[in-house]
Design an enzyme around this catalytic site. Structure first.
Site, PDB file in Angstrom:
ATOM      1  N   TYR A 142       0.819  -1.218   0.000  1.00 21.20           N
ATOM      2  CA  TYR A 142       0.000   0.000   0.000  1.00 21.20           C
ATOM      3  C   TYR A 142       0.851   1.265   0.000  1.00 21.20           C
ATOM      4  O   TYR A 142       0.402   2.316  -0.431  1.00 21.20           O
ATOM      5  CB  TYR A 142      -0.902   0.038   1.246  1.00 21.20           C
ATOM      6  CG  TYR A 142      -2.227  -0.647   1.109  1.00 21.20           C
ATOM      7  CD1 TYR A 142      -2.310  -1.985   0.738  1.00 21.20           C
ATOM      8  CD2 TYR A 142      -3.406   0.042   1.384  1.00 21.20           C
ATOM      9  CE1 TYR A 142      -3.536  -2.617   0.646  1.00 21.20           C
ATOM     10  CE2 TYR A 142      -4.636  -0.588   1.285  1.00 21.20           C
ATOM     11  CZ  TYR A 142      -4.694  -1.914   0.922  1.00 21.20           C
ATOM     12  OH  TYR A 142      -5.910  -2.539   0.829  1.00 21.20           O
ATOM     13  N   LYS A 190       3.059 -15.232   2.585  1.00 18.53           N
ATOM     14  CA  LYS A 190       3.290 -15.962   1.340  1.00 18.53           C
ATOM     15  C   LYS A 190       4.796 -16.185   1.245  1.00 18.53           C
ATOM     16  O   LYS A 190       5.458 -15.733   0.297  1.00 18.53           O
ATOM     17  CB  LYS A 190       2.729 -15.142   0.162  1.00 18.53           C
ATOM     18  CG  LYS A 190       2.703 -15.872  -1.174  1.00 18.53           C
ATOM     19  CD  LYS A 190       1.630 -16.935  -1.273  1.00 18.53           C
ATOM     20  CE  LYS A 190       1.754 -17.693  -2.572  1.00 18.53           C
ATOM     21  NZ  LYS A 190       0.853 -18.856  -2.657  1.00 18.53           N
ATOM     22  N   ASP A 222      -3.032 -18.134   0.682  1.00 19.92           N
ATOM     23  CA  ASP A 222      -4.036 -18.849  -0.133  1.00 19.92           C
ATOM     24  C   ASP A 222      -4.716 -19.937   0.689  1.00 19.92           C
ATOM     25  O   ASP A 222      -5.948 -20.098   0.662  1.00 19.92           O
ATOM     26  CB  ASP A 222      -3.403 -19.413  -1.424  1.00 19.92           C
ATOM     27  CG  ASP A 222      -2.079 -20.130  -1.201  1.00 19.92           C
ATOM     28  OD1 ASP A 222      -1.560 -20.107  -0.062  1.00 19.92           O
ATOM     29  OD2 ASP A 222      -1.570 -20.733  -2.162  1.00 19.92           O
ATOM     30  N   ASP A 246      -6.478  -6.949   4.471  1.00 21.50           N
ATOM     31  CA  ASP A 246      -7.611  -6.286   3.821  1.00 21.50           C
ATOM     32  C   ASP A 246      -8.532  -7.330   3.194  1.00 21.50           C
ATOM     33  O   ASP A 246      -9.745  -7.344   3.420  1.00 21.50           O
ATOM     34  CB  ASP A 246      -7.085  -5.322   2.747  1.00 21.50           C
ATOM     35  CG  ASP A 246      -8.207  -4.611   2.016  1.00 21.50           C
ATOM     36  OD1 ASP A 246      -9.156  -4.172   2.689  1.00 21.50           O
ATOM     37  OD2 ASP A 246      -8.136  -4.505   0.781  1.00 21.50           O
ATOM     38  N   ASP A 250     -12.488  -8.995   4.649  1.00 18.57           N
ATOM     39  CA  ASP A 250     -13.738  -8.920   3.874  1.00 18.57           C
ATOM     40  C   ASP A 250     -14.300 -10.329   3.706  1.00 18.57           C
ATOM     41  O   ASP A 250     -15.491 -10.570   3.857  1.00 18.57           O
ATOM     42  CB  ASP A 250     -13.499  -8.315   2.472  1.00 18.57           C
ATOM     43  CG  ASP A 250     -13.849  -6.836   2.404  1.00 18.57           C
ATOM     44  OD1 ASP A 250     -13.615  -6.138   3.411  1.00 18.57           O
ATOM     45  OD2 ASP A 250     -14.344  -6.384   1.345  1.00 18.57           O
TER      46      ASP A 250
HETATM   47  C1  IPM Z   1     -10.385  -0.893   4.205  1.00 23.30           C
HETATM   48  C2  IPM Z   1     -10.610  -0.351   2.827  1.00 23.30           C
HETATM   49  C3  IPM Z   1      -9.427   0.493   2.417  1.00 23.30           C
HETATM   50  C4  IPM Z   1      -8.191  -0.385   2.431  1.00 23.30           C
HETATM   51  C5  IPM Z   1      -9.562   1.199   1.058  1.00 23.30           C
HETATM   52  C6  IPM Z   1     -10.811   2.044   0.998  1.00 23.30           C
HETATM   53  C7  IPM Z   1      -8.344   1.996   0.697  1.00 23.30           C
HETATM   54  O1  IPM Z   1     -10.849  -1.371   1.924  1.00 23.30           O
HETATM   55  O2  IPM Z   1     -10.249  -0.093   5.142  1.00 23.30           O
HETATM   56  O3  IPM Z   1     -10.355  -2.106   4.378  1.00 23.30           O
HETATM   57  O4  IPM Z   1      -7.914  -1.089   1.453  1.00 23.30           O
HETATM   58  O5  IPM Z   1      -7.495  -0.392   3.439  1.00 23.30           O
HETATM   59 MN    MN Z   2     -10.988  -3.343   2.794  1.00 20.92          MN
END
Ligand code: IPM
Ligand code: MN
Length: 356
Positions: A142, A190, A222, A246, A250
């Site tokens: 990032y 990884k 993975d 990240d 999710d």
């Molecule tokens: C999160 C979001 C952010 C990230 C984006 C919006 C840049 O997805 O906070 O998880 O990738 O960190």
């Molecule tokens: Mn995110």
């Protein structure tokens, strides 16, 4: 106690969910006798529209001078479809994380008993799942330089960088957190491909002897992506680098039934920040359908982590649990078609806190 909060609503559904969370913070402060001070700051696309930058200096000063930051969401579709845009809302979020030194992002994953059937995963797999993901937040791909395009525009590159210091400070939190929980730490990487991952492993192995009661394991990303939904109860504390964390969180949100109920806390050098893990959900903006629970639970984490006010935090958690089990919820987690608006859910939670 004096509570000094910077409130950053941001974009999309940010302002709607922040309004509800702030109402909850007000009610809790009143109930427990705290003196609440808060100020709004601009971030994201909203800030670009108004002052030309996604994280204006004024907002940074506001955050630096606050005891905690309550944050909504950042992102606007007009930038997603414009890869050539010079300034992007997300840059504001990244700059904020970097300048506040928020290297540790804590994302707890639990299954709510009354939502077990909302998850696409089998009930017996997720019942009792309870782990935390500690995501490194200010390093890795990032932030690594160089990043960009070749002159002819036909090649693009990102760089993943980690120093031992960056790895150590997040692993230290991971070991300590595992010590307070079920004493198991999974480092996700990884290492079979990436040099940075091998440095993570080496650093974790060097630190392990200082934490003899913690069971340390390594897992490739993975494989972890599969295990996390195949056998989520395997995990206690997961620690991982920025982008893996990240993606993994999710994915893990399906365990709890919805991204709309998952909070997070970001901690590090300066003021801690509390935000839902979901994004700005542009399609729902202004429709009063966005679930405010992730942000309300983030406020609960704020009481617990930034102010060390456990009873206050607990009163919010309890009210949220009650709203879920009594099905006073938004459409993302409603069961039989009956759902409530963002503000109705927020109001119900406030009222529950006042009355209990
Ligand atoms: C999160 C979001 C952010 C990230 C984006 C919006 C840049 O997805 O906070 O998880 O990738 O960190
Ligand atoms: Mn995110």
């Amino acid at each position: 106690m004096k509570l000094n909060i910077a409130v950053l609503p941001g974009d999309g559904i940010g302002p709607e969910i922040i309004e509800q969370a702030l109402n909850v913070v007000k009610v809790v402060s009143e109930k427990f006798g705290h003196e609440l001070h808060y100020k709004y700051g601009l971030t994201g696309a909203d800030a670009i529209d108004k002052v030309g930058q996604p994280y204006p200096e004024e907002t940074h000063q506001l955050c630096m001078n606050a005891d905690a930051v309550l944050f909504g969401a950042i992102g606007h579709p007009k930038y997603d479809n414009d890869p050539k845009a010079k300034v992007r809302p997300e840059q504001g979020l990244l700059e904020m994380r970097k300048r506040l030194g928020l290297f540790a992002n804590l994302r707890p994953l639990v299954s709510f008993p009354s939502l077990l059937d909302k998850s696409p995963l089998k009930r017996e797999l997720i019942e009792g799942a309870d782990f935390v993901c500690l995501r490194e937040l200010t390093g890795g791909i990032y932030f690594g330089k160089p990043q960009g395009r070749s002159e002819d525009g036909k090649t693009a590159y990102d760089t993943c960088i980690y120093t031992v210091e960056e790895i150590e400070r997040i692993l230290k939190l991971g070991f300590e957190m595992a010590g307070k929980r079920r004493k198991k730490l999974t480092v996700v990487d990884k290492a079979n491909v990436l040099a940075t991952s091998r440095l993570w492993r080496e650093t974790a192995l060097n630190m392990a002897s200082s934490y003899p009661d913690i069971e340390l394991e390594f897992m490739f990303i993975d494989n972890a992506a599969m295990q996390i939904i195949q056998w989520p109860k395997h995990f206690d504390v997961i620690v991982t680098e920025n982008m893996f964390g990240d993606i993994l969180t999710d994915e893990a949100s399906v365990i709890s039934g919805s991204l709309g109920i998952l909070p997070s806390a970001s901690m590090g050098v300066h003021t801690s920040l509390f935000e839902p893990i979901h994004g700005s959900y542009p399609q729902a903006t202004g429709k009063n359908i966005a679930n405010p629970i992730a942000t309300i639970l983030s406020a609960s984490m704020m009481f617990e982590t930034a102010f060390k006010l456990e009873k206050e935090a607990e009163s919010i958690r309890k009210a949220v649990e009650e709203s879920i089990s009594q099905e006073i919820v938004c459409e993302d987690i409603s069961k039989d078609g009956q759902s409530y608006g963002t503000n109705e859910v927020g109001d119900w939670i406030c009222k529950y806190i006042q009355e209990h």
